[in-house]
Design an enzyme around this catalytic site. Structure first.
Site, PDB file in Angstrom:
ATOM      1  N   THR A  40      43.794  44.112  40.043  1.00  0.00           N
ATOM      2  CA  THR A  40      43.199  43.132  40.958  1.00  0.00           C
ATOM      3  C   THR A  40      42.021  43.667  41.773  1.00  0.00           C
ATOM      4  OG1 THR A  40      44.814  43.697  42.666  1.00  0.00           O
ATOM      5  CG2 THR A  40      45.372  41.878  41.176  1.00  0.00           C
ATOM      6  N   ASP A  82      42.842  32.133  40.953  1.00  0.00           N
ATOM      7  CA  ASP A  82      41.739  31.174  41.071  1.00  0.00           C
ATOM      8  C   ASP A  82      40.446  31.717  40.477  1.00  0.00           C
ATOM      9  OD1 ASP A  82      39.916  32.140  43.754  1.00  0.00           O
ATOM     10  OD2 ASP A  82      41.943  32.925  43.597  1.00  0.00           O
ATOM     11  N   TYR A 104      36.997  40.593  36.315  1.00  0.00           N
ATOM     12  CA  TYR A 104      38.374  40.295  36.703  1.00  0.00           C
ATOM     13  C   TYR A 104      38.763  38.890  36.268  1.00  0.00           C
ATOM     14  CZ  TYR A 104      42.287  38.872  39.640  1.00  0.00           C
ATOM     15  OH  TYR A 104      43.495  38.361  40.080  1.00  0.00           O
TER      16      TYR A 104
END
Length: 281
Positions: A40, A82, A104
């Site tokens: 992340t 998202d 990402y």
């Protein structure tokens, strides 16, 4: 959750992006896999080494999990982001076409596509996740303490005010996962964040400051471009709008908690651990 026969693994005991690691399990013994593993670090994902790590964790690993889930009739639960969208619409629905802006988001979108190949799957899209580890809220609480301390040479902080969304608390995400599993809701993709008002990072930071020391006015706005103009490494593009539509998961009978209420409870619990008080704040 009072589960029996539940096993937890991190990368040190099961690297799910390594095909050779799958031989240690008798997969016929399992009914559900919950995948909360991901790379992340969105800015690091823009570097050569980070790009490789992101694709391993966010795409290759979920693809291998989907393959074993399909072969052994296992339900696969996968936490998404998202960032698979470009953030040009104010609120994203589950069926919005993928349009990731950076590495990402691209790797997460690939993981979603792979997981969807497992017949029994739940993909839960989240945004702005807050859990027990290092996170935005804890960072802001620490900065609020520094501003409140007259011995610290810090009178304000700047936080971006041109990205908008809602917080997702991991406790609420876990509740949603077990609701979908327990209610045998239709398989597919569900958005899951906190309910409530859409706010900027600056707005949330000011609320954390107020809850911590009553000094929310010390939080000053800055644009994303200005915030990163002195960055020494690559900067990943961020979606402007990260709010997710909650209608689909609400239709299953799950009611997301208002993120502001979750935030108050979270800060109160953190202050209690530190021996603080929230009276009058």
């Amino acid at each position: 959750h009072g589960l029996h026969g539940f096993e937890y693994h991190d990368i040190d005991t099961f690297d799910f992006s390594d095909p050779a690691a799958y031989g240690q399990f008798d997969w016929d013994l399992y009914g559900t896999i919950i995948n909360a593993g991901a790379f992340t670090a969105v800015d690091k994902a823009e570097t050569p080494e980070g790009r490789t790590a992101a694709w391993k964790a966010n795409a290759s690993g979920p693809a291998l999990l989907a393959e074993v889930a399909r072969e052994h009739h296992i339900t696969l639960v996968h936490v998404s982001s998202d960032y698979v969208f470009d953030g040009t619409v104010e609120e994203h629905t589950e069926d919005e076409p993928f349009a990731p802006l950076g590495v990402y988001g691209q790797s997460k979108a690939a993981g979603d596509i792979a997981v969807a190949q497992a017949p029994r799957h739940y993909i839960l899209r989240s945004s702005w996740v807050i859990g027990d580890g290092h996170n935005f809220v804890k960072t802001m609480m620490g900065l609020s303490d520094r501003v409140a301390d007259p011995q610290q040479a810090l009178d304000h902080v700047t936080v971006v005010d041109d990205q908008y969304g809602r917080l997702t608390f991991t406790k609420d995400m876990a509740a949603a996962i077990f609701h979908l599993l327990g209610s045998q809701a239709p398989y597919g993709t569900y958005d899951l964040t906190g309910e409530g008002a859409v706010r900027s990072w600056k707005d949330i930071a000011a609320e954390v400051f107020d809850l911590t020391n009553g000094n929310g006015d010390a939080v000053m706005p800055v644009s994303t471009e200005q915030y990163f103009e002195s960055a020494k490494g690559p900067v990943a593009p961020r979606p402007v709008h990260s709010a997710l539509s909650l209608g689909k998961i609400e239709a299953t009978g799950f009611t997301p908690v208002d993120w502001q209420e979750s935030l108050k409870a979270y800060v109160k619990a953190e202050l209690a651990v530190r021996g603080g008080s929230v009276e009058g704040r």
